[in-house]
Write a protein that holds these residues in place. Sequence first.
Motif, PDB file in Angstrom:
ATOM      1  N   GLU A   1       1.027 -11.297  -1.946  1.00  0.00           N
ATOM      2  CA  GLU A   1       0.522 -10.585  -3.125  1.00  0.00           C
ATOM      3  C   GLU A   1       1.600 -10.491  -4.203  1.00  0.00           C
ATOM      4  O   GLU A   1       1.319 -10.601  -5.393  1.00  0.00           O
ATOM      5  N   LEU A   2       2.845 -10.287  -3.778  1.00  0.00           N
ATOM      6  CA  LEU A   2       3.945 -10.254  -4.747  1.00  0.00           C
ATOM      7  C   LEU A   2       4.065 -11.597  -5.459  1.00  0.00           C
ATOM      8  O   LEU A   2       4.327 -11.642  -6.662  1.00  0.00           O
ATOM      9  N   ASP A   3       3.856 -12.682  -4.720  1.00  0.00           N
ATOM     10  CA  ASP A   3       3.870 -14.007  -5.341  1.00  0.00           C
ATOM     11  C   ASP A   3       2.814 -14.092  -6.442  1.00  0.00           C
ATOM     12  O   ASP A   3       3.067 -14.629  -7.513  1.00  0.00           O
ATOM     13  N   GLU A   4       1.638 -13.563  -6.161  1.00  0.00           N
ATOM     14  CA  GLU A   4       0.535 -13.600  -7.138  1.00  0.00           C
ATOM     15  C   GLU A   4       0.847 -12.747  -8.362  1.00  0.00           C
ATOM     16  O   GLU A   4       0.502 -13.116  -9.479  1.00  0.00           O
ATOM     17  N   ILE A   5       1.469 -11.621  -8.157  1.00  0.00           N
ATOM     18  CA  ILE A   5       1.779 -10.691  -9.255  1.00  0.00           C
ATOM     19  C   ILE A   5       2.803 -11.294 -10.205  1.00  0.00           C
ATOM     20  O   ILE A   5       2.735 -11.089 -11.417  1.00  0.00           O
ATOM     21  N   ASP A   6       3.764 -12.032  -9.659  1.00  0.00           N
ATOM     22  CA  ASP A   6       4.752 -12.784 -10.433  1.00  0.00           C
ATOM     23  C   ASP A   6       5.475 -11.954 -11.498  1.00  0.00           C
ATOM     24  O   ASP A   6       5.694 -12.405 -12.616  1.00  0.00           O
ATOM     25  N   GLY A   7       5.812 -10.710 -11.153  1.00  0.00           N
ATOM     26  CA  GLY A   7       6.614  -9.885 -12.056  1.00  0.00           C
ATOM     27  C   GLY A   7       5.845  -9.158 -13.138  1.00  0.00           C
ATOM     28  O   GLY A   7       6.441  -8.458 -13.957  1.00  0.00           O
ATOM     29  N   GLU A   8       4.532  -9.287 -13.165  1.00  0.00           N
ATOM     30  CA  GLU A   8       3.706  -8.609 -14.175  1.00  0.00           C
ATOM     31  C   GLU A   8       3.609  -7.121 -13.811  1.00  0.00           C
ATOM     32  O   GLU A   8       3.026  -6.749 -12.793  1.00  0.00           O
ATOM     33  N   GLN A   9       4.183  -6.267 -14.649  1.00  0.00           N
ATOM     34  CA  GLN A   9       4.306  -4.852 -14.324  1.00  0.00           C
ATOM     35  C   GLN A   9       2.947  -4.163 -14.150  1.00  0.00           C
ATOM     36  O   GLN A   9       2.760  -3.404 -13.207  1.00  0.00           O
ATOM     37  N   ARG A  10       2.006  -4.426 -15.030  1.00  0.00           N
ATOM     38  CA  ARG A  10       0.691  -3.769 -14.908  1.00  0.00           C
ATOM     39  C   ARG A  10      -0.008  -4.171 -13.618  1.00  0.00           C
ATOM     40  O   ARG A  10      -0.609  -3.335 -12.939  1.00  0.00           O
ATOM     41  N   ALA A  11       0.072  -5.451 -13.285  1.00  0.00           N
ATOM     42  CA  ALA A  11      -0.538  -5.928 -12.041  1.00  0.00           C
ATOM     43  C   ALA A  11       0.153  -5.299 -10.833  1.00  0.00           C
ATOM     44  O   ALA A  11      -0.502  -4.938  -9.853  1.00  0.00           O
ATOM     45  N   PHE A  12       1.461  -5.137 -10.917  1.00  0.00           N
ATOM     46  CA  PHE A  12       2.218  -4.530  -9.818  1.00  0.00           C
ATOM     47  C   PHE A  12       1.823  -3.068  -9.635  1.00  0.00           C
ATOM     48  O   PHE A  12       1.592  -2.618  -8.511  1.00  0.00           O
ATOM     49  N   VAL A  13       1.711  -2.330 -10.734  1.00  0.00           N
ATOM     50  CA  VAL A  13       1.305  -0.925 -10.660  1.00  0.00           C
ATOM     51  C   VAL A  13      -0.102  -0.817 -10.063  1.00  0.00           C
ATOM     52  O   VAL A  13      -0.356   0.018  -9.185  1.00  0.00           O
ATOM     53  N   ALA A  14      -1.019  -1.660 -10.525  1.00  0.00           N
ATOM     54  CA  ALA A  14      -2.386  -1.636 -10.003  1.00  0.00           C
ATOM     55  C   ALA A  14      -2.398  -1.956  -8.505  1.00  0.00           C
ATOM     56  O   ALA A  14      -3.104  -1.306  -7.720  1.00  0.00           O
ATOM     57  N   TYR A  15      -1.607  -2.949  -8.104  1.00  0.00           N
ATOM     58  CA  TYR A  15      -1.541  -3.323  -6.696  1.00  0.00           C
ATOM     59  C   TYR A  15      -0.964  -2.190  -5.854  1.00  0.00           C
ATOM     60  O   TYR A  15      -1.507  -1.859  -4.787  1.00  0.00           O
ATOM     61  N   LEU A  16       0.128  -1.572  -6.324  1.00  0.00           N
ATOM     62  CA  LEU A  16       0.718  -0.454  -5.573  1.00  0.00           C
ATOM     63  C   LEU A  16      -0.260   0.706  -5.453  1.00  0.00           C
ATOM     64  O   LEU A  16      -0.340   1.342  -4.399  1.00  0.00           O
ATOM     65  N   ALA A  17      -0.998   0.985  -6.518  1.00  0.00           N
ATOM     66  CA  ALA A  17      -1.994   2.060  -6.458  1.00  0.00           C
ATOM     67  C   ALA A  17      -3.036   1.745  -5.391  1.00  0.00           C
ATOM     68  O   ALA A  17      -3.444   2.632  -4.627  1.00  0.00           O
ATOM     69  N   GLU A  18      -3.427   0.486  -5.317  1.00  0.00           N
ATOM     70  CA  GLU A  18      -4.432   0.070  -4.331  1.00  0.00           C
ATOM     71  C   GLU A  18      -3.918   0.201  -2.902  1.00  0.00           C
ATOM     72  O   GLU A  18      -4.590   0.762  -2.039  1.00  0.00           O
ATOM     73  N   VAL A  19      -2.709  -0.302  -2.623  1.00  0.00           N
ATOM     74  CA  VAL A  19      -2.210  -0.312  -1.243  1.00  0.00           C
ATOM     75  C   VAL A  19      -1.669   1.042  -0.786  1.00  0.00           C
ATOM     76  O   VAL A  19      -1.654   1.305   0.411  1.00  0.00           O
ATOM     77  N   THR A  20      -1.233   1.874  -1.724  1.00  0.00           N
ATOM     78  CA  THR A  20      -0.698   3.180  -1.315  1.00  0.00           C
ATOM     79  C   THR A  20      -1.734   4.290  -1.409  1.00  0.00           C
ATOM     80  O   THR A  20      -1.524   5.369  -0.860  1.00  0.00           O
ATOM     81  N   GLY A  21      -2.820   4.026  -2.141  1.00  0.00           N
ATOM     82  CA  GLY A  21      -3.847   5.056  -2.315  1.00  0.00           C
ATOM     83  C   GLY A  21      -3.467   6.107  -3.330  1.00  0.00           C
ATOM     84  O   GLY A  21      -4.115   7.151  -3.428  1.00  0.00           O
ATOM     85  N   GLN A  22      -2.432   5.848  -4.102  1.00  0.00           N
ATOM     86  CA  GLN A  22      -1.997   6.801  -5.121  1.00  0.00           C
ATOM     87  C   GLN A  22      -2.669   6.499  -6.450  1.00  0.00           C
ATOM     88  O   GLN A  22      -3.182   5.396  -6.678  1.00  0.00           O
ATOM     89  N   GLU A  23      -2.611   7.465  -7.328  1.00  0.00           N
ATOM     90  CA  GLU A  23      -3.078   7.268  -8.694  1.00  0.00           C
ATOM     91  C   GLU A  23      -2.063   6.390  -9.431  1.00  0.00           C
ATOM     92  O   GLU A  23      -0.857   6.481  -9.158  1.00  0.00           O
ATOM     93  N   PRO A  24      -2.522   5.564 -10.368  1.00  0.00           N
ATOM     94  CA  PRO A  24      -1.577   4.739 -11.134  1.00  0.00           C
ATOM     95  C   PRO A  24      -0.466   5.546 -11.810  1.00  0.00           C
ATOM     96  O   PRO A  24       0.673   5.088 -11.878  1.00  0.00           O
ATOM     97  N   SER A  25      -0.773   6.756 -12.263  1.00  0.00           N
ATOM     98  CA  SER A  25       0.267   7.579 -12.903  1.00  0.00           C
ATOM     99  C   SER A  25       1.353   7.956 -11.898  1.00  0.00           C
ATOM    100  O   SER A  25       2.541   7.978 -12.233  1.00  0.00           O
ATOM    101  N   GLU A  26       0.959   8.229 -10.651  1.00  0.00           N
ATOM    102  CA  GLU A  26       1.939   8.540  -9.608  1.00  0.00           C
ATOM    103  C   GLU A  26       2.800   7.301  -9.294  1.00  0.00           C
ATOM    104  O   GLU A  26       4.012   7.411  -9.106  1.00  0.00           O
ATOM    105  N   VAL A  27       2.153   6.145  -9.258  1.00  0.00           N
ATOM    106  CA  VAL A  27       2.867   4.900  -8.991  1.00  0.00           C
ATOM    107  C   VAL A  27       3.860   4.624 -10.111  1.00  0.00           C
ATOM    108  O   VAL A  27       5.002   4.238  -9.859  1.00  0.00           O
ATOM    109  N   ARG A  28       3.431   4.828 -11.361  1.00  0.00           N
ATOM    110  CA  ARG A  28       4.343   4.606 -12.490  1.00  0.00           C
ATOM    111  C   ARG A  28       5.557   5.526 -12.407  1.00  0.00           C
ATOM    112  O   ARG A  28       6.677   5.114 -12.700  1.00  0.00           O
ATOM    113  N   ASP A  29       5.338   6.782 -11.990  1.00  0.00           N
ATOM    114  CA  ASP A  29       6.458   7.717 -11.823  1.00  0.00           C
ATOM    115  C   ASP A  29       7.419   7.229 -10.739  1.00  0.00           C
ATOM    116  O   ASP A  29       8.637   7.271 -10.913  1.00  0.00           O
ATOM    117  N   GLU A  30       6.863   6.775  -9.600  1.00  0.00           N
ATOM    118  CA  GLU A  30       7.699   6.239  -8.521  1.00  0.00           C
ATOM    119  C   GLU A  30       8.472   5.008  -8.981  1.00  0.00           C
ATOM    120  O   GLU A  30       9.649   4.847  -8.665  1.00  0.00           O
TER     121      GLU A  30
END
Length: 112
Positions: free
Chosen positions: A28-57
Amino acid sequence: MKWHHVQENWPAFYEAIQDKWPEVDEAELDEIDGEQRAFVAYLAEVTGQEPSEVRDELREWLAGEIPSDVVMDPIHDNHSIKLSSKYVNEGEDEYDDDARFGDDNEEPDDRD
């Protein structure tokens, strides 16, 4: 560090990302290829957190040091070496060439 450091050296950060967020998948990291918005969305999906929480982390994670194996320049290397001095035994010099990771005051072992 800034996001552009991460984006420019994306694969080099995989280990640091997986240390911080063990849920991530390298494919999945390969697919994201450094795109910050895609990374935040992916982290929100896999961690179950809100995107705002992911952005803070992510902001907190970015406040840390760039891993020394990511950026290769003398200024950054010397800064990393200086930070590592807290792990060097008393009486040792963090700038010494400890190629064998031994004590500078001991004779080398000739059994090699």
